[in-house]
Design a protein around this motif. Structure first.
Motif, short mmCIF file in Angstrom:
data_model
loop_
_atom_site.label_atom_id
_atom_site.label_comp_id
_atom_site.label_asym_id
_atom_site.label_seq_id
_atom_site.Cartn_x
_atom_site.Cartn_y
_atom_site.Cartn_z
N PHE A 200 -6.80 3.56 0.84
CA PHE A 200 -6.29 3.88 2.18
C PHE A 200 -5.53 2.69 2.75
O PHE A 200 -5.79 1.53 2.40
N GLU A 201 -4.64 2.97 3.68
CA GLU A 201 -3.79 1.93 4.26
C GLU A 201 -4.59 0.87 5.03
O GLU A 201 -4.08 -0.23 5.27
N ASP A 202 -5.82 1.17 5.38
CA ASP A 202 -6.68 0.19 6.06
C ASP A 202 -6.80 -1.10 5.26
O ASP A 202 -7.13 -2.15 5.82
N TYR A 203 -6.57 -1.03 3.94
CA TYR A 203 -6.75 -2.20 3.07
C TYR A 203 -5.42 -2.78 2.58
O TYR A 203 -5.42 -3.65 1.71
N ASP A 204 -4.32 -2.33 3.14
CA ASP A 204 -3.02 -2.77 2.63
C ASP A 204 -2.83 -4.29 2.70
O ASP A 204 -2.11 -4.87 1.89
N GLU A 205 -3.45 -4.93 3.68
CA GLU A 205 -3.24 -6.37 3.86
C GLU A 205 -4.18 -7.24 3.03
O GLU A 205 -3.89 -8.42 2.80
N ASP A 206 -5.32 -6.67 2.59
CA ASP A 206 -6.28 -7.52 1.87
C ASP A 206 -7.04 -6.77 0.77
O ASP A 206 -8.18 -7.09 0.46
N THR B 224 -20.58 3.87 0.54
CA THR B 224 -20.08 3.34 1.82
C THR B 224 -19.16 4.32 2.53
O THR B 224 -19.08 4.30 3.76
N ASP B 225 -18.43 5.14 1.79
CA ASP B 225 -17.35 5.96 2.35
C ASP B 225 -16.31 5.06 3.03
O ASP B 225 -15.68 5.45 4.00
N SER B 226 -16.17 3.85 2.53
CA SER B 226 -15.18 2.91 3.07
C SER B 226 -13.80 3.58 3.14
O SER B 226 -13.43 4.30 2.22
N PRO B 227 -13.07 3.33 4.23
CA PRO B 227 -13.29 2.33 5.29
C PRO B 227 -14.19 2.81 6.43
O PRO B 227 -14.31 2.12 7.45
N TYR B 228 -14.83 3.97 6.27
CA TYR B 228 -15.64 4.55 7.35
C TYR B 228 -17.11 4.14 7.22
O TYR B 228 -17.51 3.51 6.25
N LEU B 229 -17.91 4.52 8.21
CA LEU B 229 -19.37 4.46 8.18
C LEU B 229 -19.93 3.06 7.93
O LEU B 229 -20.87 2.87 7.18
N ALA B 230 -19.36 2.08 8.59
CA ALA B 230 -19.84 0.70 8.46
C ALA B 230 -21.19 0.54 9.16
O ALA B 230 -21.72 1.48 9.75
N THR C 138 -21.86 -0.96 11.80
CA THR C 138 -21.65 -0.62 13.20
C THR C 138 -20.43 0.29 13.27
O THR C 138 -19.63 0.35 12.33
N LYS C 139 -20.27 0.98 14.37
CA LYS C 139 -19.19 1.96 14.48
C LYS C 139 -17.83 1.31 14.71
O LYS C 139 -16.80 1.97 14.60
N GLU C 140 -17.82 0.02 15.04
CA GLU C 140 -16.57 -0.63 15.42
C GLU C 140 -15.82 -1.26 14.25
O GLU C 140 -14.61 -1.41 14.30
N GLU C 141 -16.51 -1.62 13.18
CA GLU C 141 -15.87 -2.40 12.12
C GLU C 141 -15.41 -1.55 10.93
O GLU C 141 -15.88 -0.44 10.73
N ARG C 142 -14.51 -2.11 10.15
CA ARG C 142 -14.07 -1.49 8.91
C ARG C 142 -15.11 -1.73 7.82
O ARG C 142 -15.65 -2.81 7.69
N ASN C 143 -15.37 -0.73 7.05
CA ASN C 143 -16.35 -0.85 5.96
C ASN C 143 -15.65 -1.27 4.67
O ASN C 143 -14.42 -1.16 4.55
#
Length: 252
Positions: A10-16, A202-208, A210-215
């Motif tokens: 997913f694009e959530d990880y495009d930078e790292d 993990t279902d990363s980037p979801y379900l970390a 805490t609800k605020e952070e990226r998994n």
């Protein structure tokens, strides 16, 4: 430990993304990269080919995000999965989601789509990775109509304990995520479900945690630690049993 369900394409990880994969390699035995669309499935195959024997691909068609696509796209995705059937460890994620979808016609379309992928898992004898929300019993009833699906996993299970027992009666599995760190609902479920039927994810980037952070996949260890704490056993036992389960289910 193995993360049996994540989406690091997913694009959530495009930078790292490379750093995320490296952190996973430092801590985990493997992870399953779950496709949710034709494009996502291609990504899963690409990363699995690049990181052989660490990233394993599961190809699917997400019940909610896929609704915007025409039937032709579903068939294109289905055919693509069949073309790559020997290179994947499971079909999924596929399923139904009645939490987000209330319209009866769209629910019927989800059911039809789900069945079309269940049939692929049955015909090619591949494990089935299910997304079912507010319809776990209905999804189980559909799967129970087929005899040649070798393994069934209810991803991030949040259904009733009664349905969970029926899932276990069939010898199927339920996966629990890092959401365990804050969800009392999932904590209550894991208390009652034996480890022999449990996978971690993990279902990363979801379900970390805490609800605020990226998994990310490396965080699956936190799910294992939480399971150990809830069940009053050591982490090593949780790690061994859930990892053995994952290796047996996905043949990795």
């Amino acid at each position: 430990m193995i993360d049996t369900h994540c989406h690091i394409d997913f694009e959530d990880y495009d930078e790292d993304r490379l750093e995320v994969i490296q952190r996973a390699q430092d801590k985990l035995d493997a992870f399953i990269l779950s496709g949710t669309s034709f494009e996502g499935n291609n990504n899963a195959l690409k990363y699995a080919n690049k990181y052989k024997e660490f990233i394993y691909p599961s190809l699917g068609y997400h019940p909610v995000s896929s609704q915007k696509y025409p039937d032709e796209h579903r068939e294109k995705t289905r055919n693509h999965i069949i073309e790559n059937i020997d290179d994947i460890v499971a079909i999924g994620e596929v399923g139904m989601d009645f939490f987000y979808v209330k319209d009866k016609d769209i629910r019927a379309k989800q059911r039809e789509t789900f069945i079309s992928f269940v049939e692929v898992a049955n015909e090619y004898k591949k494990p089935l990775l299910i997304h079912a929300r507010n319809c776990e019993k209905k999804a189980l009833n559909i799967v129970n109509e087929y005899e040649d699906i070798p393994e069934v996993i209810f991803h991030c299970y949040s259904g009733s304990l009664k349905t969970a027992r029926k899932i276990m009666d069939k010898g199927y599995y339920m996966s629990f995520s890092t959401m365990l760190c804050y969800s009392t609902r999932h904590q209550e479920l894991i208390k009652e479900i034996p480890l022999e039927h449990v996978l971690t994810e993990t279902d990363s980037p979801y379900l970390a945690m805490t609800k605020e952070e990226r998994n990310e996949p490396a965080n699956v260890i936190n799910a294992g630690l939480k399971i150990a704490s809830i069940k009053g056993i050591d982490y090593e036992t949780v790690d061994k049993i859930t990892t053995d389960n994952a290796r047996r289910v996905f043949k990795i």
